[in-house]
Scaffold this active site. Structure first.
Site, PDB file in Angstrom:
ATOM      1  N   HIS A 197      -9.736 -11.987  -5.004  1.00 51.39           N
ATOM      2  CA  HIS A 197     -10.612 -12.905  -4.280  1.00 51.39           C
ATOM      3  C   HIS A 197     -10.143 -14.349  -4.385  1.00 51.39           C
ATOM      4  CE1 HIS A 197     -14.362 -10.337  -3.387  1.00 51.39           C
ATOM      5  NE2 HIS A 197     -13.308  -9.550  -3.542  1.00 51.39           N
ATOM      6  N   HIS A 212      -8.795  -0.085  -4.726  1.00 51.68           N
ATOM      7  CA  HIS A 212      -9.968   0.757  -4.955  1.00 51.68           C
ATOM      8  C   HIS A 212      -9.669   1.942  -5.869  1.00 51.68           C
ATOM      9  CE1 HIS A 212     -12.199  -0.870  -1.154  1.00 51.68           C
ATOM     10  NE2 HIS A 212     -11.924  -1.792  -2.044  1.00 51.68           N
TER      11      HIS A 212
END
EC number: 1.11.1.21
Length: 730
Positions: free
Chosen positions: A93, A266
């Site tokens: 992020h 993920h």
């Protein structure tokens, strides 16, 4: 003091109250040109991060980071006893705000700790990740920047979980104030997206056809990428794939890199949606002072650990969330999926008829069925993504390598050339997205060579204004955000830059042909391997012509090399082509931005201050360097000489200005005779209309301003010519 008791929303001190932008919202603001100055840096103007970094115990730092991964803290316990997934998200992020269209965003300045990023909904609870790092940052001090530490921590996290990495480079100095130059969108509510699609397409609600406004890459205000529940929260994997492709391409990722990043990222960790977001307090920037920069206080049960609320989704992708594996892709294709709701009420997917074998993050006796996000299913429902995903499923080594490379690209895309990279883990393999430039392995030209070359250039028959024009065109592609562009590499002679309209291709070809002959003649006459690059020669030619026009010495620094067409990604470099360039009086206003706003935007990319912007535009005009050779803004009777005439004539009260061509251009008319004396653009007249720019223009337009204009223009010119010569600093 609680929010309901706070009367200080409109304080009568510290810059509170109604501001100019409230009265005149369309006024051109120059704030973006006054950021990140030496005065704002608590380390002082003489602090050199690269030098400080060389004293860092790099391996000791990495060991401390690895130890932190399993040092779970009671105040914010680690999922599965390992912070790996948490720190991967933090690094992702931090770097993932980068967008290739304007080169802004990314992790290169440590902006993750400042607003708005520190309080974006998508960055929920990453304030705790940064706080977990503080003891380590405190230990190593200024030898490691926050910007480097955020991303290095993510890299170490992957390594600690058995993932393959491609390498790592430090070299990101911190900034010390919130970025005020990046356009994040026009929405005024978190997670809104009405403006970015309204400005990009005719039907902003059609999730299958709408277009995201440039240069944005995120689909909602406050998200890094796409909505994990699907476009506008609609759980449609096909439409989600469309959003993913738009977003990741604008981050400079192709389909394979996109699949690798999603599937690889993920593989680790989990999402958090133990209860509805109504249990969350204010984000860090809105939290009370006693929270000390921490936000999203959670009133649900313990407010942490198994009760954590972040995205509202509750998904653990694999049975080994703290180890690298191929399970994510295995489950994605093994099961059929049905739409369900998280405890927080968000749309997510659960495997049909699957046993519960996924471990709980905190209760060893509890198991969950496999779950996925809408954005995960997009990799199965989109044909191209599916093809790549199946190949990765069948070839785990390919997947691991693709993820390592894509992850490295994600973290380093805004790092600029290798001359900025620091540390012992820099990979040997050069990648095309680095915009590689050959290392200089030969003697560079001496001062005597420079003097002789200048004489030959000036007697070559090429107009001096064209030499200045070409040097500016080469150097001014630089972008301070991602450190791309600039004169080094001489890519102005290569596709796509050689064909850009702003570069006047017919004229550019003639100039480059002449300089190429001078280069060949010089190089063939040398012994000992000395050569002059065309990149150096282009800048030297501009400096020589400027020297002639100014009548004073102009500095020149050699040390550039010539890149090849094979080292140049045409599609990627196309993002550097300007829509408008006020320095060369190219382009016009768009429905979204006036020409003068785009001029300031380009000045910010060139890291210019308001005085530098003013001096450069005024000087370039009288030097007769418009992209098309027009007289627009050339407010002088002696073009080709560096004088303050632009300012003298622009500020002349005897001239009135009349708008023509939809107020994109203006005629300067003598108030007494009605004679049309000048024609100027919005990028010209702004220096007489915007009060702060006019104040600077008046300095240069004064009777004693000519000498100062020459001095300041040459200093700003030299700055731009050398913006991408990072080795000059060391």
């Amino acid at each position: 003091m609680g929010d309901s008791k706070c009367p200080y929303r409109d304080a009568n001190v510290a810059g509170g109250g109604t501001h100019n932008k409230d009265w005149w919202p369309e006024t051109l603001k120059l704030d973006a040109l006054r950021q990140h100055t030496a005065e704002s840096n608590p380390l002082g103007k003489d602090f050199d991060y690269a030098s400080a970094f060389k004293t860092l115990d790099y391996e000791g730092l990495k060991k401390d980071l690895k130890d932190l991964m399993t040092d779970s803290q009671d105040w914010w316990p680690a999922d599965f006893g390992h912070y790996g997934g948490f720190f991967v998200r933090m690094a992702w992020h931090s770097a993932g705000t980068y967008r290739s269209i304007d080169g802004r965003g990314g992790g290169g300045q440590g902006q993750h700790r400042f607003a708005p990023l520190n309080s974006w909904p998508d960055n929920g609870n990453l304030d705790k990740a940064r706080r977990l790092l503080w003891p380590i940052k405190q230990k190593y001090g200024n030898k490691i920047s926050w910007a480097d530490l955020y991303l290095l921590t993510g890299n170490v996290a992957i390594e600690s979980m058995g993932g393959k990495t491609f390498g790592f480079a430090c070299g990101r100095p911190d900034t010390w104030e919130a970025d005020d130059a990046t356009f994040w969108g026009n929405e005024t509510k978190w997670l809104g997206n009405d403006a970015r699609y309204k400005n990009g397409s005719k039907d902003p609600k059609d999730i299958y056809t709408r277009q995201l406004e440039k240069p944005l890459s995120a689909v909602h205000m406050g998200l890094i990428y796409v909505n994990p529940e699907g476009p506008d929260g609609i759980p449609d994997p096909v439409a989600s794939a469309r959003d993913i492709r738009t977003t990741f391409r604008r981050m400079a990722m192709n389909d394979e890199e996109t699949v690798a990043l999603i599937a690889g990222g993920h593989t680790f960790g989990k999402t958090h949606g133990a209860a509805p977001a109504t249990h969350l307090g204010k984000e860090p920037e809105g939290a009370p002072i006693e929270a000390q920069g921490l936000g999203w206080a959670n009133s649900y049960r313990s407010g942490k650990g198994p009760d954590t609320i972040t995205s509202g989704l509750e998904v653990i992708w694999t049975k080994t969330p703290i180890n690298w594996s191929n399970h994510y892709l295995e489950y994605l294709f093994k099961y059929d999926w049905e739409l369900t709701k998280s405890p927080g009420g968000a749309n997510q997917w659960t495997a049909k008829n699957a046993e519960a074998f996924i471990p709980d993050a905190f209760d060893p006796n509890k198991k969950h069925p496999p779950r996925m996000l809408t954005t995960d299913l997009a990799l199965r429902h989109d044909k191209e993504y599916e093809k790549i995903s199946l190949r990765f499923l069948e070839n785990p080594d390919q997947f691991a390598d693709a993820f390592a490379r894509a992850w490295f690209k994600l973290l380093h895309r805004d790092m600029g050339p290798r001359s900025r990279w620091l540390g012992p883990e820099i990979p040997k393999e050069e990648l095309i997205w680095e915009d590689p430039i050959p290392e200089i392995d030969h003697p560079i030209i001496s001062q005597e060579d420079i003097n002789n070359l200048k004489k030959e250039i000036l007697s070559s028959g090429v107009g001096h204004n064209k030499l200045i024009q070409t040097a500016w065109a080469s150097a001014s592609t630089f972008r301070g955000g991602d450190k791309r562009g600039g004169a080094n590499g001489a890519r102005i002679r290569l596709a796509p830059q050689k064909d850009w309209k702003v570069n006047n291709p017919p004229q550019l070809t003639c100039v480059l042909e002449t300089l190429g002959k001078i280069q060949s003649s010089f190089n063939s006459s040398q012994t000992g391997g000395k050569i002059v690059s065309l990149a150096d020669l282009i800048i030297l030619a501009g400096c020589a012509a400027l020297e002639k026009a100014a009548g004073v010495p102009v500095p020149f620094s050699p040390g550039r090399a010539d890149a090849s067409q094979e080292q140049t990604d045409i599609k990627s470099f196309s993002n550097l082509e300007p829509v408008a360039d006020g320095f060369r009086n190219f382009g016009r206003s768009t429905p979204r931005a006036r020409a003068e706003h785009m001029l300031v935007d380009r000045a910010q990319l060139l890291t210019l201050t308001p005085p530098e912007l003013t001096a450069l535009v005024g000087g370039l005009r009288v030097l007769d360097t418009n992209f098309d050779g027009s007289s627009c803004g050339v407010f002088t009777k002696r073009p080709g000489q560096l004088t303050n005439d632009f300012f003298v004539n622009l500020l002349d009260p005897a001239i009135s200005w009349k708008g023509i061509d939809e107020d994109e251009f203006f005629e300067g008319i003598d108030r007494k005779t009605d004679e049309k004396k000048w024609i100027g653009s919005r990028a010209d007249l702004v220096f007489g209309s915007q009060a702060e720019l006019r104040a600077i223009a008046e300095v240069y337009g004064s009777a004693d301003g000519n000498e100062k204009l020459i001095k300041d223009f040459i200093a700003a010119w030299n700055k731009v010519m050398n913006l991408d010569l990072f080795n000059l600093a060391h």
